[in-house]
Design a protein around this motif. Sequence first.
Motif, mmCIF file in Angstrom:
data_model
loop_
_atom_site.group_PDB
_atom_site.id
_atom_site.type_symbol
_atom_site.label_atom_id
_atom_site.label_comp_id
_atom_site.label_asym_id
_atom_site.label_seq_id
_atom_site.Cartn_x
_atom_site.Cartn_y
_atom_site.Cartn_z
ATOM 1 N N ALA A 1 0.821 -1.205 0.000
ATOM 2 C CA ALA A 1 0.000 0.000 0.000
ATOM 3 C C ALA A 1 0.860 1.263 0.000
ATOM 4 N N LEU A 2 1.933 1.248 0.784
ATOM 5 C CA LEU A 2 2.827 2.410 0.813
ATOM 6 C C LEU A 2 3.496 2.628 -0.540
ATOM 7 N N THR A 3 3.928 1.540 -1.157
ATOM 8 C CA THR A 3 4.594 1.646 -2.450
ATOM 9 C C THR A 3 3.680 2.294 -3.480
ATOM 10 N N ARG A 4 2.398 1.947 -3.448
ATOM 11 C CA ARG A 4 1.437 2.478 -4.419
ATOM 12 C C ARG A 4 0.928 3.864 -4.048
ATOM 13 N N SER A 5 1.257 4.359 -2.861
ATOM 14 C CA SER A 5 0.744 5.649 -2.394
ATOM 15 C C SER A 5 1.389 6.799 -3.159
ATOM 16 N N THR A 6 0.863 7.996 -2.922
ATOM 17 C CA THR A 6 1.417 9.211 -3.540
ATOM 18 C C THR A 6 2.148 10.072 -2.511
ATOM 19 N N LEU A 7 2.564 9.479 -1.415
ATOM 20 C CA LEU A 7 3.272 10.235 -0.384
ATOM 21 C C LEU A 7 4.562 10.830 -0.940
ATOM 22 N N PRO A 8 4.948 12.031 -0.480
ATOM 23 C CA PRO A 8 6.244 12.591 -0.871
ATOM 24 C C PRO A 8 7.371 11.645 -0.477
ATOM 25 N N ALA A 9 8.462 11.691 -1.234
ATOM 26 C CA ALA A 9 9.563 10.749 -1.025
ATOM 27 C C ALA A 9 10.086 10.782 0.411
ATOM 28 N N ALA A 10 10.207 11.984 1.003
ATOM 29 C CA ALA A 10 10.737 12.099 2.362
ATOM 30 C C ALA A 10 9.838 11.382 3.369
ATOM 31 N N GLU A 11 8.508 11.566 3.226
ATOM 32 C CA GLU A 11 7.582 10.892 4.150
ATOM 33 C C GLU A 11 7.552 9.396 3.891
ATOM 34 N N LEU A 12 7.652 9.016 2.618
ATOM 35 C CA LEU A 12 7.660 7.598 2.283
ATOM 36 C C LEU A 12 8.847 6.898 2.930
ATOM 37 N N LYS A 13 10.019 7.537 2.914
ATOM 38 C CA LYS A 13 11.199 6.967 3.569
ATOM 39 C C LYS A 13 10.909 6.681 5.042
ATOM 40 N N THR A 14 10.315 7.671 5.716
ATOM 41 C CA THR A 14 10.037 7.521 7.148
ATOM 42 C C THR A 14 9.078 6.371 7.406
ATOM 43 N N ARG A 15 8.034 6.272 6.578
ATOM 44 C CA ARG A 15 7.033 5.222 6.785
ATOM 45 C C ARG A 15 7.619 3.838 6.503
ATOM 46 N N VAL A 16 8.447 3.737 5.481
ATOM 47 C CA VAL A 16 9.055 2.444 5.158
ATOM 48 C C VAL A 16 10.043 2.036 6.245
ATOM 49 N N ASP A 17 10.787 3.007 6.776
ATOM 50 C CA ASP A 17 11.671 2.714 7.903
ATOM 51 C C ASP A 17 10.873 2.178 9.089
ATOM 52 N N GLY A 18 9.671 2.721 9.284
ATOM 53 C CA GLY A 18 8.814 2.242 10.364
ATOM 54 C C GLY A 18 8.424 0.786 10.169
ATOM 55 N N LEU A 19 8.112 0.403 8.930
ATOM 56 C CA LEU A 19 7.782 -0.998 8.646
ATOM 57 C C LEU A 19 8.991 -1.898 8.881
ATOM 58 N N ALA A 20 10.178 -1.408 8.499
ATOM 59 C CA ALA A 20 11.393 -2.195 8.726
ATOM 60 C C ALA A 20 11.616 -2.426 10.218
ATOM 61 N N ALA A 21 11.340 -1.411 11.027
ATOM 62 C CA ALA A 21 11.473 -1.567 12.480
ATOM 63 C C ALA A 21 10.491 -2.613 13.000
ATOM 64 N N GLU A 22 9.287 -2.667 12.422
ATOM 65 C CA GLU A 22 8.311 -3.680 12.822
ATOM 66 C C GLU A 22 8.807 -5.084 12.471
ATOM 67 N N VAL A 23 9.384 -5.233 11.275
ATOM 68 C CA VAL A 23 9.919 -6.534 10.877
ATOM 69 C C VAL A 23 10.995 -6.985 11.855
ATOM 70 N N THR A 24 11.884 -6.072 12.221
ATOM 71 C CA THR A 24 12.950 -6.404 13.163
ATOM 72 C C THR A 24 12.371 -6.868 14.497
ATOM 73 N N GLN A 25 11.334 -6.177 14.967
ATOM 74 C CA GLN A 25 10.720 -6.543 16.238
ATOM 75 C C GLN A 25 10.061 -7.924 16.161
ATOM 76 N N VAL A 26 9.369 -8.192 15.051
ATOM 77 C CA VAL A 26 8.730 -9.494 14.870
ATOM 78 C C VAL A 26 9.769 -10.612 14.876
ATOM 79 N N LEU A 27 10.879 -10.383 14.171
ATOM 80 C CA LEU A 27 11.929 -11.404 14.113
ATOM 81 C C LEU A 27 12.637 -11.557 15.457
ATOM 82 N N ASP A 28 12.861 -10.455 16.151
ATOM 83 C CA ASP A 28 13.453 -10.536 17.497
ATOM 84 C C ASP A 28 12.587 -11.381 18.424
#
Length: 227
Positions: A172-199
């Motif tokens: 959903a984020l990839t298909r969104s029209t969010l500005p690149a700077a905000e998209l970076k922040t949101r994707v980083d947030g998802l990466a943090a979630e993945v790390t937590q799930v794996l931990d």
Amino acid sequence: MSSHRKARSRTNPISQRALRLGLLAAGVAGVATAVPAQAATGTGVSHAAFASDHVFSHADRAHHTQARDSFTVRQFGQVNATAVRNQANAVSAGCSADDHCRSVALSFQIVTVAGEHTHLNAVNLSDAANKKCTGCQTLAGAYQFVVSTPTAFSLDSATRRRLDDIHHRLDALTRSTLPAAELKTRVDGLAAEVTQVLDNAVAHAPKAPAGKPAVTLHRHLDGWPGH
């Protein structure tokens, strides 16, 4: 003005056919591959493994917006050696500030390996390029999660469901029209979630005297405007 023509070399027709077949096979397997090498003893234990994931997006005046992502989980079990590669490339070309392009490429790669003396070669790359593209937004992000455990380990169904949920939100984020700077922040947030799930998953993995379970994140982001 003079011209120079290279002398034509003679090539064995059989060699030419073999080369064409080899290039064709490389092209088919180049986007996303995962190859475990089984032990010669037939025990079913992987002694070596290779995984490669690559996401590429290209936007131009004919296709103003292109956004692609990948979310792969590779579970190799007990291995002696592993080589993993994750790559994202995004290009915006030939657009203008009044008619700008948007190109997004995001690749999440999760790899699990087990073994007390595993040799690991992990490569994680991203590159975003604007080619004569004023005012364009281009973002490439590569996120590589390596889960290493001393003894055999696999992600359970509950963990896979949580990862599937994050995958859907990444789409959903990839298909969104969010500005690149905000998209970076949101994707980083998802990466943090993945790390937590794996931990959380490896917290219940079997322990061994030679080492303890670990989750390592390799992150590389490149983008326009700004880096």
